[in-house]
Design an enzyme around this catalytic site. Sequence first.
Site, PDB file in Angstrom:
ATOM      1  N   ASN B 131       0.839  -1.195   0.000  1.00  0.00           N
ATOM      2  CA  ASN B 131       0.000   0.000   0.000  1.00  0.00           C
ATOM      3  C   ASN B 131       0.872   1.243   0.000  1.00  0.00           C
ATOM      4  O   ASN B 131       1.296   1.725   1.039  1.00  0.00           O
ATOM      5  CB  ASN B 131      -0.950  -0.028   1.211  1.00  0.00           C
ATOM      6  N   PHE B 132       1.153   1.736  -1.218  1.00  0.00           N
ATOM      7  CA  PHE B 132       1.914   2.979  -1.374  1.00  0.00           C
ATOM      8  C   PHE B 132       0.980   4.092  -1.855  1.00  0.00           C
ATOM      9  O   PHE B 132       1.383   4.997  -2.563  1.00  0.00           O
ATOM     10  CB  PHE B 132       3.048   2.797  -2.404  1.00  0.00           C
ATOM     11  N   CYS B 134      -2.269   5.290   0.106  1.00  0.00           N
ATOM     12  CA  CYS B 134      -3.203   5.992   0.990  1.00  0.00           C
ATOM     13  C   CYS B 134      -2.811   7.466   1.150  1.00  0.00           C
ATOM     14  O   CYS B 134      -1.712   7.761   1.618  1.00  0.00           O
ATOM     15  CB  CYS B 134      -3.236   5.300   2.350  1.00  0.00           C
ATOM     16  N   ASN B 199      -5.264   4.093  -6.142  1.00  0.00           N
ATOM     17  CA  ASN B 199      -5.702   4.282  -4.775  1.00  0.00           C
ATOM     18  C   ASN B 199      -6.550   5.548  -4.773  1.00  0.00           C
ATOM     19  O   ASN B 199      -6.820   6.131  -5.823  1.00  0.00           O
ATOM     20  CB  ASN B 199      -4.489   4.421  -3.845  1.00  0.00           C
ATOM     21  N   THR B 200      -6.980   5.997  -3.625  1.00  0.00           N
ATOM     22  CA  THR B 200      -7.881   7.148  -3.590  1.00  0.00           C
ATOM     23  C   THR B 200      -7.153   8.461  -3.901  1.00  0.00           C
ATOM     24  O   THR B 200      -5.941   8.563  -3.766  1.00  0.00           O
ATOM     25  CB  THR B 200      -8.552   7.278  -2.213  1.00  0.00           C
ATOM     26  N   CYS B 344     -38.081  18.688 -25.126  1.00  0.00           N
ATOM     27  CA  CYS B 344     -37.574  19.337 -23.912  1.00  0.00           C
ATOM     28  C   CYS B 344     -36.702  20.539 -24.253  1.00  0.00           C
ATOM     29  O   CYS B 344     -36.492  21.416 -23.425  1.00  0.00           O
ATOM     30  CB  CYS B 344     -36.796  18.350 -23.042  1.00  0.00           C
ATOM     31  N   CYS B 351     -26.653  23.874 -26.724  1.00  0.00           N
ATOM     32  CA  CYS B 351     -25.830  24.298 -27.859  1.00  0.00           C
ATOM     33  C   CYS B 351     -25.790  25.826 -27.938  1.00  0.00           C
ATOM     34  O   CYS B 351     -24.744  26.426 -28.173  1.00  0.00           O
ATOM     35  CB  CYS B 351     -26.382  23.712 -29.157  1.00  0.00           C
ATOM     36  N   CYS B 383     -25.113  17.882 -27.566  1.00  0.00           N
ATOM     37  CA  CYS B 383     -26.569  17.674 -27.613  1.00  0.00           C
ATOM     38  C   CYS B 383     -26.928  16.209 -27.411  1.00  0.00           C
ATOM     39  O   CYS B 383     -27.883  15.886 -26.703  1.00  0.00           O
ATOM     40  CB  CYS B 383     -27.146  18.210 -28.918  1.00  0.00           C
ATOM     41  N   CYS B 387     -29.317  14.879 -24.291  1.00  0.00           N
ATOM     42  CA  CYS B 387     -30.668  14.458 -24.699  1.00  0.00           C
ATOM     43  C   CYS B 387     -31.157  13.333 -23.789  1.00  0.00           C
ATOM     44  O   CYS B 387     -30.469  12.335 -23.612  1.00  0.00           O
ATOM     45  CB  CYS B 387     -30.656  13.979 -26.146  1.00  0.00           C
TER      46      CYS B 387
END
Lengths: 444, 441
Positions: B131-132, B134, B199-200, B344, B351, B383, B387
């Site tokens: 674990n390098f 965290c 990792n995070t 809609c 655009c 677009c 959509c």
Amino acid sequence: MAESKNPNPMQDIERRFPQIKPLMNNSEAYYESSRCLFCYNAPCMLACPTSIDIPLFIRQINNGNLTGAAKTIYQSNYLGNTCGKVCPTEVLCEGACVFTKVNIKALEIGRLQNFATDNAITTHQKFFETPESNGKSVAVIGAGPAGISCACELRSAGYTVDIYEAKNNPSGLALHGVAPYKITNREALMEVEFLREQFGFNIFYNKRIVTKEELDALDARYDAVFLGIGLGNSAEIKIKGEEKLNCVGATEFIEQIKTCPVEKPMAKKVIVLGGGNTAMDAASESARLGAEKVIVAYRRAKSEMKAYYFEYDLAQVTGVEGLFNVAPIEIMGKNEVAGVKFIRTETVDGKLRNIPGSEFVLECGLVIKATGQLKQTSVIAKVKGIDMDEIGRISVNLETGQTGNPKYFAGGDAVNGGAEVVNATAAGKLAGKGIQEFLSKSGQ
Amino acid sequence: MANLEINFAGIKSPNPFWLASGPPTNSGYQIMKAFEQGWGGAVWKTLGVPVVNVSSRYGAINHRGNKVVGFNNIELITDRRLCDNLREMEEVKKYFPKHAVIASLMVQTKKEWQQIVRDAQNAGADGIELNFGCPHGMCERGMGSAVGQEPEVLETIARWVMEVATIPVIVKLTPNISDITEPAQAARRAGANAISLINTIQSLVGVDIDKFVTYPIVENHSSNGGYCGPAVKPIALNMVKNCSQHPLVQLPISGIGGIENWRDAVEFILLGASSLQVCTAVMHYGFGIIRDMTSGLEQYMDSHGFATIDQFVGKALPNVKPWEELNLKYSVKASIDEEKCIGCQLCYIACEDGAHQAIDLNEDKNNRTPRINEDNCVGCNLCSLICPVENCITMVRKDDGKQHLTWKQRTDSNNVPTTFNDELAGGLSHEVRKPMDAFKK
């Protein structure tokens, strides 16, 4: 031993008539508002008679700005809470929702609207500042949706507004005429109180303005008059036996349910005459009050009914049966109603005619006439210059609400002959602007 | 029928789906449950000198009704004693000999590293993950991402581990670095058998705007955390691609970052991952999502005729090129299916306000279907992306496919804008409205 409790009319109605559009909770409002696409120039907004910026207030709800959402609603529609509850949203905003085009459930716009407005009302928020009096005053006759809306608009421009109301409560048909499962009396009354607190208009209750003298007195005292007088009692159908006990008008029947609900037990069999939304309301309410058999009898075909399809659906769900192409010809019974004699009808070459020899009698203990309300023509005729059309509706300039007498403006059911609360609200606001324009331009 | 089994750098597993090191792999109990439900492997919650954690620990990003689109935590490595973890690891391996159990490790000194590697091996681990990565808490103590951000330190520690390792060693990389391939190359130089990423990402997930403190709140304060979940997938995909394509990395890659369904898994595999690790999705939905992941992956492989995972690892890599090698002659234009359009008008306003004013409203106000102005359409996709109706707006190819000209080729032939007011400016090919037109209704 039987228990007895003191009757509590308000609670009693609320118990008997659960709301078909109950208030959303926070989670429901969050998830529902998340679905809104925020359409450009949104069809829901275009379909709203008061042009509420619906995508904006839904986005405000979704982003946790409930106060802003309520403000958006009230800026366009002073009766935002009442309209959210009683509007036929299925044929207005929700009916226009683009989702319906791909068979996705439309946004529940009415309930989202109530989520925002109810919060504003119950937490006593104040959105509107009224400027100092401009020295001019306007009389509003009728504290229904049109009158209240007109009053708010005028107060926001500094006019003094006195509302004269015939009954002892405001809200007009929103209180007395709308089915109790659409809005509670408490909700209808609270919104008017909420508005009165913000705008400071005066309401004088039990002040029915009918005589020439009363009208003249207003004319002398005020710079302009708004007629939000609505309609009168239920129309007669002019058949034999109509005067019998338990043959009642739908408007009066609904008003009684909504204002003094503790009374005699409901008839077991009820016949409602008519095919409009009021007929459906009266029928649904009869069924919900315990009638075992409720028949809506309409003289034309089912497809010709003026009631919205969902109102008929709603009535059917409560057990109401539809009977079509039948015309009432006599109310049967001695002193009290015992039944209705009908004759079958058919449409030939576009004309409705009775089928000779097809008479039959249906038994019932209550007949409700829902064939329209009378116009208040006698009052209108007392003001010089106001024109009416051939069926007694007040003629106005549709841009300003101004009548043939320039000092008099009108809106709501008295002008449109009977439509939705939202139409009256829109008309009242429009006339409020019209009156401002008239009074500022004429220098009166 | 597709065979989901993998052999990842010597670690065998019945399918490529492993639980990433984190709260779901905190105990033997959880891992047994996960294997029972179909997970192929698990990387144990990082072992080391046990920590003491704070409360609260997690924060999340929600988006318009969707919960936990992004997730952040300030939890540290295991807070359980090593002996308890190892005893449970042994037990898991006894019941699930064919499943992959990987020990994630994080300690400081050479002595500690070599000791804990031996301990994990003795407990029956199939592999080791260093674990390098965290980026919160542990890095302040010189571990985790503090190591992953210094390729030389990473290489040194990885070498200590390789000296004593008898099972495959995976180096887990931190994305909190400008070039992910540098630590990846260091891992390769140290002799590691594989890398895993990402990792995070160091993050502040949000601010409590009433209390004036970031989330998650610990009393009246907070601290930066590590960001993960669906929102980080694009960052992870890019880093996996970068490592896959780099000639000096060339190691098996375990893909991590926002994977929550079989589609995500396929995307990682196509960019070079040959095993996959999942954490946030399990924290959200539980182990049960594995049934959808394996069945979807099988379905995909069957429909594409892939018998094994190996057959499509990295299959998209040849198609990911530097921008300058893209064909400038390729041209797509938006096309609206009038039958499908629900009116809609989101494409119009997107655009109009957000892109190139290439969509017009219909002059007939009753017709809410907008129209594409092909002269102005630059084929940007906006677009079609916004959509709400499936396949309503499609991008249709307009060039004849015969011409091929890249920026690189244009540069080589001196056919590119070089001055500020160059006539070769690409924007001259379409109309740009005048500023005062903004006031026209």
